[in-house]
Scaffold this motif. Structure first.
Motif, mmCIF file in Angstrom:
data_model
loop_
_atom_site.group_PDB
_atom_site.id
_atom_site.type_symbol
_atom_site.label_atom_id
_atom_site.label_comp_id
_atom_site.label_asym_id
_atom_site.label_seq_id
_atom_site.Cartn_x
_atom_site.Cartn_y
_atom_site.Cartn_z
ATOM 1 N N ALA A 1 24.436 24.897 150.330
ATOM 2 C CA ALA A 1 24.510 23.631 149.597
ATOM 3 C C ALA A 1 24.832 23.960 148.150
ATOM 4 O O ALA A 1 24.080 23.700 147.232
ATOM 5 N N ARG A 2 25.999 24.633 147.971
ATOM 6 C CA ARG A 2 26.348 25.118 146.637
ATOM 7 C C ARG A 2 27.207 24.131 145.899
ATOM 8 O O ARG A 2 27.416 24.234 144.711
ATOM 9 N N GLU A 3 27.722 23.181 146.622
ATOM 10 C CA GLU A 3 28.668 22.287 145.968
ATOM 11 C C GLU A 3 27.955 21.159 145.251
ATOM 12 O O GLU A 3 26.937 20.668 145.678
ATOM 13 N N ARG A 4 28.509 20.787 144.113
ATOM 14 C CA ARG A 4 28.019 19.625 143.378
ATOM 15 C C ARG A 4 29.213 18.727 143.103
ATOM 16 O O ARG A 4 30.344 19.177 143.083
ATOM 17 N N VAL A 5 28.912 17.447 142.892
ATOM 18 C CA VAL A 5 29.976 16.528 142.474
ATOM 19 C C VAL A 5 29.501 15.854 141.206
ATOM 20 O O VAL A 5 28.393 15.329 141.146
ATOM 21 N N ILE A 6 30.350 15.908 140.153
ATOM 22 C CA ILE A 6 30.009 15.163 138.938
ATOM 23 C C ILE A 6 30.943 13.964 138.830
ATOM 24 O O ILE A 6 32.163 14.099 138.973
ATOM 25 N N HIS A 7 30.323 12.782 138.644
ATOM 26 C CA HIS A 7 31.116 11.566 138.462
ATOM 27 C C HIS A 7 31.107 11.205 136.978
ATOM 28 O O HIS A 7 30.039 11.082 136.379
ATOM 29 N N PHE A 8 32.302 11.065 136.382
ATOM 30 C CA PHE A 8 32.397 10.708 134.973
ATOM 31 C C PHE A 8 32.946 9.303 134.809
ATOM 32 O O PHE A 8 33.860 8.891 135.511
ATOM 33 N N GLN A 9 32.373 8.587 133.866
ATOM 34 C CA GLN A 9 32.955 7.304 133.485
ATOM 35 C C GLN A 9 33.537 7.484 132.075
ATOM 36 O O GLN A 9 32.817 7.835 131.137
ATOM 37 N N LEU A 10 34.852 7.304 131.964
ATOM 38 C CA LEU A 10 35.530 7.623 130.705
ATOM 39 C C LEU A 10 36.106 6.388 130.032
ATOM 40 O O LEU A 10 36.398 5.381 130.694
ATOM 41 N N GLU A 11 36.300 6.508 128.733
ATOM 42 C CA GLU A 11 36.943 5.446 127.967
ATOM 43 C C GLU A 11 38.410 5.379 128.348
ATOM 44 O O GLU A 11 38.931 4.385 128.776
ATOM 45 N N LYS A 12 39.088 6.506 128.189
ATOM 46 C CA LYS A 12 40.508 6.572 128.526
ATOM 47 C C LYS A 12 40.879 8.043 128.679
ATOM 48 O O LYS A 12 41.004 8.767 127.720
ATOM 49 N N ALA A 13 41.007 8.484 129.916
ATOM 50 C CA ALA A 13 41.217 9.912 130.137
ATOM 51 C C ALA A 13 42.667 10.309 129.949
ATOM 52 O O ALA A 13 43.589 9.554 130.316
ATOM 53 N N ASP A 14 42.838 11.490 129.420
ATOM 54 C CA ASP A 14 44.184 12.043 129.301
ATOM 55 C C ASP A 14 44.434 12.820 130.586
ATOM 56 O O ASP A 14 44.113 13.989 130.725
ATOM 57 N N LEU A 15 45.004 12.106 131.569
ATOM 58 C CA LEU A 15 45.095 12.696 132.897
ATOM 59 C C LEU A 15 45.957 13.952 132.989
ATOM 60 O O LEU A 15 45.558 14.928 133.621
ATOM 61 N N GLU B 1 30.463 23.926 132.157
ATOM 62 C CA GLU B 1 31.882 24.261 131.975
ATOM 63 C C GLU B 1 32.765 23.131 132.451
ATOM 64 O O GLU B 1 33.757 22.777 131.800
ATOM 65 N N VAL B 2 32.431 22.545 133.580
ATOM 66 C CA VAL B 2 33.230 21.440 134.116
ATOM 67 C C VAL B 2 33.164 20.256 133.163
ATOM 68 O O VAL B 2 34.176 19.639 132.821
ATOM 69 N N ALA B 3 31.918 19.945 132.725
ATOM 70 C CA ALA B 3 31.741 18.803 131.830
ATOM 71 C C ALA B 3 32.511 18.993 130.528
ATOM 72 O O ALA B 3 33.159 18.064 130.031
ATOM 73 N N SER B 4 32.430 20.210 129.977
ATOM 74 C CA SER B 4 33.166 20.464 128.731
ATOM 75 C C SER B 4 34.650 20.216 128.912
ATOM 76 O O SER B 4 35.300 19.588 128.069
ATOM 77 N N ALA B 5 35.189 20.675 130.017
ATOM 78 C CA ALA B 5 36.621 20.505 130.276
ATOM 79 C C ALA B 5 36.995 19.035 130.289
ATOM 80 O O ALA B 5 38.004 18.610 129.704
ATOM 81 N N VAL B 6 36.176 18.235 130.912
ATOM 82 C CA VAL B 6 36.471 16.801 131.012
ATOM 83 C C VAL B 6 36.331 16.142 129.645
ATOM 84 O O VAL B 6 37.145 15.316 129.231
ATOM 85 N N MET B 7 35.266 16.551 128.905
ATOM 86 C CA MET B 7 35.021 15.922 127.601
ATOM 87 C C MET B 7 36.155 16.206 126.621
ATOM 88 O O MET B 7 36.404 15.415 125.720
ATOM 89 N N ARG B 8 36.839 17.322 126.826
ATOM 90 C CA ARG B 8 37.984 17.637 125.981
ATOM 91 C C ARG B 8 39.163 16.726 126.266
ATOM 92 O O ARG B 8 40.091 16.618 125.482
#
Lengths: 272, 352, 269
Positions: B249-263, B299-306
């Motif tokens: 059970a190593r997998e995690r899922v993070i759900h982000f709610q963003l203002e406007k993502a730079d896809l 690390e994942v969160a930082s990448a998204v926040m950027r």
């Protein structure tokens, strides 16, 4: 066009019910043989009993031993066309409540039960008739009627099946009022046994009892076909008896219908 | 010798083969064909007293068959069972005094008498001493919230009420072992929790050994320290729950709610991150699945926040269900655990 | 466990299980009057049949009306006791087919006891009452020599008759272990063999006599007690036959149950 379509579709629904009932009856092959043996036992008991009763006597109540033997076998055939197993299937549905599932189906409950009964009768009754007809043909001293009477007899047997269904159906519906017991069915069996002539020919009864039995529908199950077979009535008399049987079939069917709609109202108001 | 010892337990059944339809029914009248089916194929299992074991497997795997043999109501084709030193089949009545059982679909309550009467009857059947009976009954009524329906007959109970009563009935005589076959099936979450607490209390306070078969993986997480998986009659896993979770059970899922993502930027970042898959990639919602042994959540969160302003986020931790599902689907063979052990250790070492 | 203690426990548990059935039926089946009436009706109509026949003949094979009524009544009386106290035998089929027997096997109580105590048939009351009335009538209307010993033996014969009936019921119903479907009519067929025992078995062929006296010994429920009580027997020890038959029937029933149970446990359901 639509009416034909609907008719053929509903016919198919009922006949598939009948076929499935046949399949079920066959599936329980051992149970069928045992069922048959079970009622055959009663026939043997009656036969031996009457044999002892007729010992040293030429005739009783106007019947000779040969006629009596014949009567017992005819009675057995007429009675075993609709077995206890078929009967408890109807009352069983009502006692265990699965009748409420049937309310959801687009089938007439009465017709559906008739279809199922006919299905299993083909198997159960069919084999019974074959075996006992063989015994009849092989055994000695058994009365054989002329052609017209034989024909009328067969018609009468078919009618007796419908009469028995009518009675059994109504008794089954009466189980709505019993809370889980087969008491009503057993009571029906006792009453039918006596008044249909299955236990003893109605001519043995004291006249008041005999007259009572003749106005009841039960005599249509055994007494009527047996009388026709033994040529106790002429052709016109036989036709009259047949007509009476058919009248009873209609009356019983209608009673069944009425009781059913009454019962449905009970279920839908009180929630089964 | 362990408390419950199972050696080479095997069970085979003969089944009649019949063709469908009217023709098949007639044919069956004259010639019958049979086929042998192996439900349980030589399993070995040791359970210590006081353990809570989850016995899991897909439908038809052999779970119920094993339990029936353990309780003595089914005789094994071969192999041995010993429960507290007793052979449950040969000494069924002696064994019966020390066990309790709940079979999810069937009840042991008498149908047409009040539940309280059932309990009283069980007291006489199991010869429970009066003070113990009183104490247990009071405690059970309280823990399982049965006061409201004690006077009702089993027929009138809802499924949840019936299960609680069945559970109380199974444990009333303080059995050493209790077998629960799908005890929470079809129940709502409130009742499930009560039942789990009750079982846990019994195990902790009285040291009752619990063997639980269930499809409800929440039951397993809540109650059991050990997981045994059976499939097609053989055991394919037997170990602690924690070990399974750590391995798989190593997998995690993070759900982000963003203002406007730079896809486009995000996609580029994703390409550079190992073992991260995008479940949802929209301007305002991003869901990323990652393997925590290969990359950390921060690390994942930082990448998204950027790549955009994060308004809210949440982390999902898929439970044991995910693993079991994969095992059922045959996607993980639990021998992989050895291979992955090395990979995980290697990755951790690299990162340091 | 000593024999005395286990007997007491057995009786105690039977009483508890039976009263459970009684409570259940009083709660739900408030229509048991229908059942009682149907039993009364069945028995009375059977005697009406006898009466209709005897209206035209003085005796059957030397047996008079009341003597045959006695045999009829013994058959119905024992059926009544079987229904009232041991109806559970007739429910064995259902237990086996619905897997409810498993629940019984999980308890530290003999499965046979649980099966026997598993039901109650109120129609038994009707059969018992009418049965005793008819037996009473028959014993007074027939001219026989009474003694204290005969009275004691009469009571013994009624008890053994019930034991034989219940054993045969149980044995017949163990067929459920082999015939696995809801429409099992084997027990009913065996039950119907009792029909022969309503009459003096001497009117039947040798084959039937052996059937009803040896294989399915209903004859010891009605005929042999009648044989003894109505002084038709040449041997003064004939009254020992029914108790011996009772032991034989009990043993066979027990054996069949155990064998059937073993089969149930090896095949599951």
């Amino acid at each position: 066009m639509n009416a034909w379509l609907r008719l053929s579709r509903s016919w198919r629904a009922y006949s598939s019910l009948a076929t499935r009932s046949m399949q079920n009856t066959l599936a329980y092959r051992l149970s069928y043989v045992v069922n048959f043996a079970s009622s055959f036992v009663l026939l043997i008991a009656m036969y031996a009993l009457w044999n002892a009763i007729y010992a040293g006597r030429e005739e009783l109540a106007g019947m000779s031993w040969a006629q009596m033997k014949t009567y017992l076998i005819i009675s057995f055939i007429s009675n075993s066309l609709l077995s206890y197993y078929s009967e408890t299937r109807i009352s069983g549905k009502i006692l265990d409540g699965s009748v409420s599932a049937d309310l959801l189906k687009p089938l007439d409950f009465q017709k559906a039960r008739l279809a199922e009964t006919l299905g299993s009768t083909v198997i159960e009754g069919g084999l019974t008739v074959i075996i006992t007809a063989t015994v009849l043909a092989a055994a000695s001293g058994i009365f054989k009627p002329d052609f017209i009477h034989s024909l009328l007899f067969i018609l009468s047997v078919l009618a007796s099946l419908l009469v028995k269904f009518g009675i059994v159906y109504i008794a089954g519906l009466l189980c709505f009022w019993s809370t889980g017991s087969l008491g009503i069915v057993w009571a029906r069996m006792a009453v039918t046994s006596l008044f249909s002539g299955a236990l003893v020919p109605l001519s043995f009864f004291p006249s008041w009892l005999e007259k009572l039995s003749l106005v009841l529908p039960f005599q249509g199950i055994v007494h009527t076909p047996a009388s026709i077979y033994l040529e106790e009535v002429n052709v016109w008399g036989a036709l009259g008896l047949l007509a009476l049987q058919c009248a009873w079939v209609c009356v019983l069917w209608l009673c069944g219908k009425l009781m059913w709609s009454w019962a449905v109202r009970q279920i839908t108001i009180h929630g089964g | 010798m362990s408390f419950i010892e199972i050696r080479q337990l095997t069970k085979q059944f003969r089944q009649a083969v019949k063709e469908p339809g009217l023709a098949g029914a007639v044919k069956h009248l004259f010639s019958q064909k049979y086929v042998d089916k192996t439900a349980v194929a030589g399993i070995n299992l040791d359970i210590e007293e006081g353990e809570t074991v989850a016995y899991v497997g897909p439908n038809g795997a052999g779970k119920s068959t094993t339990i029936k043999m353990l309780t003595g109501i089914l005789v094994p084709s071969s192999g041995t069972i010993s429960v507290g030193g007793i052979d449950p089949y040969r000494n069924r009545m002696e064994n019966a005094r020390t066990i309790g059982a709940v079979f999810g679909q069937r009840t042991q309550l008498w149908w047409d008498i009040p539940i309280s009467e059932t309990f009283s009857l069980l007291k006489d059947i199991y010869e429970i001493p009066e003070p113990l009976y009183k104490r247990n009954l009071e405690q059970f009524i309280e823990l399982l919230g049965m006061k409201d329906f004690l006077h009702l007959t089993a027929r009138r109970l809802s499924l949840g009420q019936r299960m609680r009563a069945d559970l109380a009935a199974a444990l009333l005589h303080n059995p050493r072992t209790v077998y629960l076959d799908e005890p929470t099936i079809g129940l709502d979450i409130a009742v499930k929790q009560r039942i789990r607490e009750f079982i846990r209390a019994s195990n902790q306070e009285r040291g009752t050994t619990v063997m639980l078969t269930t499809h409800d993986l929440g039951d397993i997480e809540d109650l059991c320290s050990r997981l045994v998986i059976i499939d097609q009659g053989s055991l394919i896993y037997d170990g602690t729950l924690a070990a399974v979770k750590d391995r798989f059970a190593r997998e995690r899922v993070i759900h982000f709610q963003l203002e406007k993502a730079d896809l486009p930027a995000l996609r580029e970042a994703l390409d550079r991150m190992p073992k991260v898959t995008a479940e949802k990639l929209e301007r305002q919602h991003v869901s990323l699945r990652f393997d925590r042994f290969h990359i950390t959540a921060s690390e994942v969160a930082s990448a998204v926040m950027r790549c955009g302003e994060v308004i809210d986020f949440r982390i999902d931790e898929p439970g044991i269900e995910h693993v079991i599902k994969q095992v059922y689907e045959g996607r993980i063979s639990l021998d992989e655990q050895h291979a992955d052990k090395q990979t995980a250790a290697g990755t951790e070492a690299n990162r340091r | 466990m000593s024999i005395l203690r286990s007997t007491r426990r057995t009786l105690f548990l039977y009483r508890r299980l039976f009263s459970t059935q009684l409570k259940a039926i009083l709660e739900y089946q408030t229509d048991f009057f229908i059942m009682i009436i149907s039993a009364v009706l069945t028995q009375l109509l059977g005697i009406v049949f006898l009466w209709v026949v005897y209206n035209r003949i003085p005796d059957i094979n030397g047996w008079t009306f009341w003597e045959v009524v006695f045999m009829y009544a013994m058959i119905y009386l024992t059926e009544g006791f079987g229904s009232l106290f041991f109806e559970g035998t007739w429910r064995l089929g259902g237990l086996v087919n619905r897997g409810e027997l498993d629940v019984m096997l999980l308890r530290p109580v003999s499965p046979i006891l649980q099966v026997l105590a598993n039901g109650i048939g109120m129609n038994g009351i009707g059969n018992i009452v009418i049965g005793f009335i008819m037996i009473g009538q028959a014993l007074t209307k027939v001219d026989l020599h009474w003694s204290f010993g005969k009275l004691v033996i009469a009571i013994l014969l009624i008890i053994t008759a019930v034991a034989i009936r219940v054993s045969i019921n149980l044995a017949a119903n163990t067929s459920a272990f082999w015939i696995k479907n809801a429409g099992n009519a084997f027990p009913i067929m065996i039950h119907n063999l009792g029909e022969f025992a309503k009459y003096p078995i001497t009117i039947f062929s040798m084959g039937i006599q052996l059937l009803v006296a040896v294989l399915v010994p209903f004859a010891f429920v009605s005929f042999f007690p009648a044989y003894y009580l109505f002084d038709k027997s040449t041997s003064p020890w004939i009254w020992l036959a029914p108790p011996v038959a009772a032991i034989y029937c009990g043993a066979v029933a027990y054996l069949l149950f155990r064998i059937g149970l073993r089969k149930y446990e090896s095949a599951g359901n």
